[in-house]
Design a protein around this motif. Structure first.
Motif, PDB file in Angstrom:
ATOM      1  N   LEU A  79       4.249  10.002   5.496  1.00 12.90           N
ATOM      2  CA  LEU A  79       3.377   9.785   4.341  1.00 12.90           C
ATOM      3  C   LEU A  79       2.307   8.756   4.670  1.00 12.90           C
ATOM      4  CD1 LEU A  79       4.632   9.205   0.707  1.00 12.90           C
ATOM      5  CD2 LEU A  79       3.157   7.509   1.772  1.00 12.90           C
ATOM      6  N   LYS A  80       1.098   9.034   4.237  1.00  9.91           N
ATOM      7  CA  LYS A  80       0.021   8.050   4.241  1.00  9.91           C
ATOM      8  C   LYS A  80      -0.391   7.825   2.794  1.00  9.91           C
ATOM      9  CE  LYS A  80      -4.669   7.058   5.861  1.00  9.91           C
ATOM     10  NZ  LYS A  80      -5.824   7.523   6.665  1.00  9.91           N
ATOM     11  N   GLY A  81      -0.518   6.556   2.392  1.00  7.71           N
ATOM     12  CA  GLY A  81      -0.844   6.299   1.006  1.00  7.71           C
ATOM     13  C   GLY A  81      -1.449   4.930   0.796  1.00  7.71           C
ATOM     14  N   VAL A  82      -1.480   4.520  -0.464  1.00 11.84           N
ATOM     15  CA  VAL A  82      -2.023   3.215  -0.839  1.00 11.84           C
ATOM     16  C   VAL A  82      -1.031   2.517  -1.753  1.00 11.84           C
ATOM     17  CG1 VAL A  82      -4.439   3.896  -0.594  1.00 11.84           C
ATOM     18  CG2 VAL A  82      -3.294   4.243  -2.779  1.00 11.84           C
ATOM     19  N   LEU A  83      -1.055   1.194  -1.709  1.00 13.47           N
ATOM     20  CA  LEU A  83      -0.227   0.389  -2.599  1.00 13.47           C
ATOM     21  C   LEU A  83      -0.956   0.264  -3.932  1.00 13.47           C
ATOM     22  CD1 LEU A  83       2.512  -1.023  -2.333  1.00 13.47           C
ATOM     23  CD2 LEU A  83       1.296  -3.125  -1.792  1.00 13.47           C
ATOM     24  N   THR A  84      -0.300   0.701  -5.005  1.00 10.61           N
ATOM     25  CA  THR A  84      -0.935   0.802  -6.312  1.00 10.61           C
ATOM     26  C   THR A  84      -0.171  -0.036  -7.333  1.00 10.61           C
ATOM     27  OG1 THR A  84      -1.510   3.090  -5.751  1.00 10.61           O
ATOM     28  CG2 THR A  84      -1.798   2.434  -8.028  1.00 10.61           C
ATOM     29  N   THR A  85      -0.917  -0.679  -8.228  1.00  9.14           N
ATOM     30  CA  THR A  85      -0.284  -1.429  -9.313  1.00  9.14           C
ATOM     31  C   THR A  85      -0.709  -0.852 -10.652  1.00  9.14           C
ATOM     32  OG1 THR A  85      -2.070  -3.077  -9.360  1.00  9.14           O
ATOM     33  CG2 THR A  85      -0.158  -3.551  -7.962  1.00  9.14           C
ATOM     34  N   GLN A  86       0.180  -0.996 -11.643  1.00  7.01           N
ATOM     35  CA  GLN A  86      -0.096  -0.479 -12.978  1.00  7.01           C
ATOM     36  C   GLN A  86       0.538  -1.397 -14.010  1.00  7.01           C
ATOM     37  OE1 GLN A  86       1.373   3.483 -13.627  1.00  7.01           O
ATOM     38  NE2 GLN A  86       0.856   3.508 -15.785  1.00  7.01           N
ATOM     39  N   GLU A  87      -0.228  -1.772 -15.015  1.00 11.47           N
ATOM     40  CA  GLU A  87       0.307  -2.626 -16.061  1.00 11.47           C
ATOM     41  C   GLU A  87       1.245  -1.828 -16.958  1.00 11.47           C
ATOM     42  OE1 GLU A  87      -1.945  -4.274 -19.620  1.00 11.47           O
ATOM     43  OE2 GLU A  87      -1.885  -6.047 -18.317  1.00 11.47           O
ATOM     44  N   ALA A 108       3.694  -3.072 -12.461  1.00 10.83           N
ATOM     45  CA  ALA A 108       4.605  -2.308 -11.615  1.00 10.83           C
ATOM     46  C   ALA A 108       3.851  -1.931 -10.339  1.00 10.83           C
ATOM     47  CB  ALA A 108       5.076  -1.054 -12.338  1.00 10.83           C
ATOM     48  N   THR A 109       4.532  -1.977  -9.202  1.00 13.34           N
ATOM     49  CA  THR A 109       3.913  -1.666  -7.921  1.00 13.34           C
ATOM     50  C   THR A 109       4.631  -0.477  -7.292  1.00 13.34           C
ATOM     51  OG1 THR A 109       3.430  -4.014  -7.607  1.00 13.34           O
ATOM     52  CG2 THR A 109       3.213  -2.597  -5.688  1.00 13.34           C
ATOM     53  N   TYR A 110       3.868   0.485  -6.820  1.00 12.90           N
ATOM     54  CA  TYR A 110       4.441   1.658  -6.175  1.00 12.90           C
ATOM     55  C   TYR A 110       3.453   2.163  -5.134  1.00 12.90           C
ATOM     56  CZ  TYR A 110       1.493   3.796  -9.777  1.00 12.90           C
ATOM     57  OH  TYR A 110       0.450   4.116 -10.595  1.00 12.90           O
ATOM     58  N   ILE A 111       3.871   3.156  -4.373  1.00 15.95           N
ATOM     59  CA  ILE A 111       3.029   3.728  -3.322  1.00 15.95           C
ATOM     60  C   ILE A 111       2.533   5.088  -3.789  1.00 15.95           C
ATOM     61  CG2 ILE A 111       2.978   4.570  -0.940  1.00 15.95           C
ATOM     62  CD1 ILE A 111       5.257   2.431  -0.438  1.00 15.95           C
ATOM     63  N   THR A 112       1.219   5.270  -3.764  1.00 10.79           N
ATOM     64  CA  THR A 112       0.596   6.538  -4.122  1.00 10.79           C
ATOM     65  C   THR A 112       0.259   7.309  -2.850  1.00 10.79           C
ATOM     66  OG1 THR A 112      -0.387   5.621  -6.150  1.00 10.79           O
ATOM     67  CG2 THR A 112      -1.370   7.642  -5.268  1.00 10.79           C
ATOM     68  N   PRO A 113       0.849   8.484  -2.635  1.00  9.87           N
ATOM     69  CA  PRO A 113       0.552   9.246  -1.406  1.00  9.87           C
ATOM     70  C   PRO A 113      -0.793   9.942  -1.481  1.00  9.87           C
ATOM     71  CG  PRO A 113       2.127  10.445  -2.760  1.00  9.87           C
ATOM     72  CD  PRO A 113       1.884   9.131  -3.462  1.00  9.87           C
ATOM     73  N   ILE A 114      -1.535   9.897  -0.384  1.00  8.70           N
ATOM     74  CA  ILE A 114      -2.772  10.686  -0.276  1.00  8.70           C
ATOM     75  C   ILE A 114      -2.620  11.782   0.772  1.00  8.70           C
ATOM     76  CG2 ILE A 114      -4.250   8.817  -1.080  1.00  8.70           C
ATOM     77  CD1 ILE A 114      -4.951   8.221   1.801  1.00  8.70           C
ATOM     78  N   PHE A 115      -1.544  11.675   1.568  1.00  8.24           N
ATOM     79  CA  PHE A 115      -1.163  12.737   2.520  1.00  8.24           C
ATOM     80  C   PHE A 115       0.347  12.679   2.675  1.00  8.24           C
ATOM     81  CE2 PHE A 115       0.172  13.971   6.764  1.00  8.24           C
ATOM     82  CZ  PHE A 115      -0.364  15.249   6.870  1.00  8.24           C
ATOM     83  N   ILE A 116       0.981  13.856   2.710  1.00  6.09           N
ATOM     84  CA  ILE A 116       2.432  13.889   2.863  1.00  6.09           C
ATOM     85  C   ILE A 116       2.837  15.154   3.607  1.00  6.09           C
ATOM     86  CG2 ILE A 116       2.867  15.046   0.642  1.00  6.09           C
ATOM     87  CD1 ILE A 116       5.297  13.131   0.343  1.00  6.09           C
ATOM     88  N   LYS A 183      -9.987   0.085 -11.171  1.00  4.89           N
ATOM     89  CA  LYS A 183     -10.548   0.195  -9.827  1.00  4.89           C
ATOM     90  C   LYS A 183     -10.011  -0.862  -8.868  1.00  4.89           C
ATOM     91  CE  LYS A 183     -14.828   2.183 -11.659  1.00  4.89           C
ATOM     92  NZ  LYS A 183     -16.307   2.071 -11.741  1.00  4.89           N
ATOM     93  N   THR A 184      -9.059  -1.667  -9.336  1.00  2.53           N
ATOM     94  CA  THR A 184      -8.518  -2.758  -8.518  1.00  2.53           C
ATOM     95  C   THR A 184      -7.008  -2.791  -8.646  1.00  2.53           C
ATOM     96  OG1 THR A 184     -10.522  -4.039  -8.954  1.00  2.53           O
ATOM     97  CG2 THR A 184      -8.655  -5.218  -8.012  1.00  2.53           C
ATOM     98  N   ASP A 185      -6.329  -3.037  -7.536  1.00  2.51           N
ATOM     99  CA  ASP A 185      -4.881  -3.204  -7.535  1.00  2.51           C
ATOM    100  C   ASP A 185      -4.540  -4.651  -7.184  1.00  2.51           C
ATOM    101  OD1 ASP A 185      -3.903  -0.429  -8.033  1.00  2.51           O
ATOM    102  OD2 ASP A 185      -5.048  -0.018  -6.220  1.00  2.51           O
ATOM    103  N   TYR A 186      -3.355  -5.098  -7.636  1.00  7.15           N
ATOM    104  CA  TYR A 186      -2.992  -6.512  -7.503  1.00  7.15           C
ATOM    105  C   TYR A 186      -1.593  -6.674  -6.895  1.00  7.15           C
ATOM    106  CZ  TYR A 186      -6.969  -7.031 -10.657  1.00  7.15           C
ATOM    107  OH  TYR A 186      -8.215  -6.976 -11.225  1.00  7.15           O
ATOM    108  N   PRO A 187      -1.430  -6.326  -5.629  1.00  5.74           N
ATOM    109  CA  PRO A 187      -0.113  -6.488  -4.991  1.00  5.74           C
ATOM    110  C   PRO A 187       0.190  -7.947  -4.664  1.00  5.74           C
ATOM    111  CG  PRO A 187      -1.715  -5.734  -3.386  1.00  5.74           C
ATOM    112  CD  PRO A 187      -2.426  -5.729  -4.713  1.00  5.74           C
ATOM    113  N   TRP A 188       1.480  -8.233  -4.489  1.00  5.52           N
ATOM    114  CA  TRP A 188       1.942  -9.573  -4.128  1.00  5.52           C
ATOM    115  C   TRP A 188       2.303  -9.629  -2.651  1.00  5.52           C
ATOM    116  CZ3 TRP A 188       2.166 -14.137  -6.811  1.00  5.52           C
ATOM    117  CH2 TRP A 188       1.875 -14.064  -8.187  1.00  5.52           C
TER     118      TRP A 188
END
Length: 278
Positions: A79-87, A108-116, A183-188
């Protein structure tokens, strides 16, 4: 603001994925977790042997969800993806009287796949371990460029230093079916030992960093008290995904080693002056 946000995972499907459909049968969401592995990469105090990490994946792209719907427990996934946050709003309930417990909003933080892609099907645990060992460098890999939202917080326990800070990362990829206004994510980030000490000294709000690391998952436990019946209980919070750096490159608005040494020298001189005055 920084835009680089790339996660590479290779792992074993922990369970069959959860697929959500509309009443018309259209794909809406897929959620699953991957068992990944990390190894020792100059982090002896934190990673002294191979460690598993179970990471949560959330997909909303219908084409990717359709692929995931054909995957099953014990399949090996790349998997290739991005780290995504959501209130989100957390809604725990009291186990004694079933009353809702009010809790502030959280990210909440999760991984959004852009290729799998499925690489192997229905492997045994022993086969999965060997495959993960062979692919240890790409099983759990994170490369993030971000800007600190606040000053880092650092503490030392039993001689080990830990530093936490939150990043703002502009989205590099369009998240299909996501909120277009976000348009912005806030990972720790959670750094350890020498890296943690350097981070605490060099970084502050608006510092920009490049992090080469991996994604760590943990489930924090919180002590809650029900206002309705007074019952106190331990509540398992939502899984937390955070970045653990192998290395941190200081890009902008960071203190140099010369500036840090100068501050230490000035502090030492001030302490000496204060002692002499007394």
């Amino acid at each position: 603001m920084s835009r680089h946000n790339e996660i590479i995972l290779y792992g074993k499907m922990h369970k069959d994925p959860l697929i959500r459909l509309t009443d018309d049968g259209d794909f809406v969401m897929a959620r699953f977790s991957l068992d990944t592995i990390i190894g020792n990469r100059d982090m002896q105090s934190y990673v002294d042997k191979l460690r598993y990490q179970q990471l949560w994946i959330l997909a909303r792209d219908s084409e990717i969800i359709e692929k995931i719907s054909d995957y099953h427990k014990n399949d090996m996934i790349y998997l290739k993806g991005v780290l995504t946050t959501q209130e989100i709003i957390k809604r725990p309930t009291c186990p004694n009287c079933q009353s809702p417990i009010p809790i502030d909003k959280a990210n909440a933080t999760y991984i959004t796949p852009i290729f799998i892609k499925r690489m192997e099907q229905n492997v045994t645990d022993a086969q999965a371990l060997e495959l993960l060992k062979d692919s240890c460098e790409i099983s759990n890999q994170a490369m993030i460029v971000g800007t600190l939202c606040r000053d880092p917080q650092s503490f030392t326990k039993k001689g080990k230093t830990t530093t936490n800070y939150q990043l703002a990362v502009n989205r590099k990829y369009f998240i299909k079916d996501g909120d277009p206004m976000v348009k912005t994510d806030y990972p720790w980030v959670r750094s350890y030992d020498k890296i943690a000490k350097n981070d605490a000294e060099a970084l502050s709000t608006n510092s920009e960093v490049l992090i080469d690391g991996f994604i760590n998952s943990r489930i924090p436990t919180r002590k809650l008290t029900c206002e309705a019946c007074g019952h106190s209980f331990d509540w398992n919070d939502l899984p937390v995904l955070e970045i653990i750096p192998y290395s941190v490159e200081y890009l902008k608005n960071c203190k140099s080693l010369e500036e840090i040494d100068k501050e230490k020298d000035e502090l030492a001189e001030n302490l000496v002056d204060q002692i002499l005055k007394e």
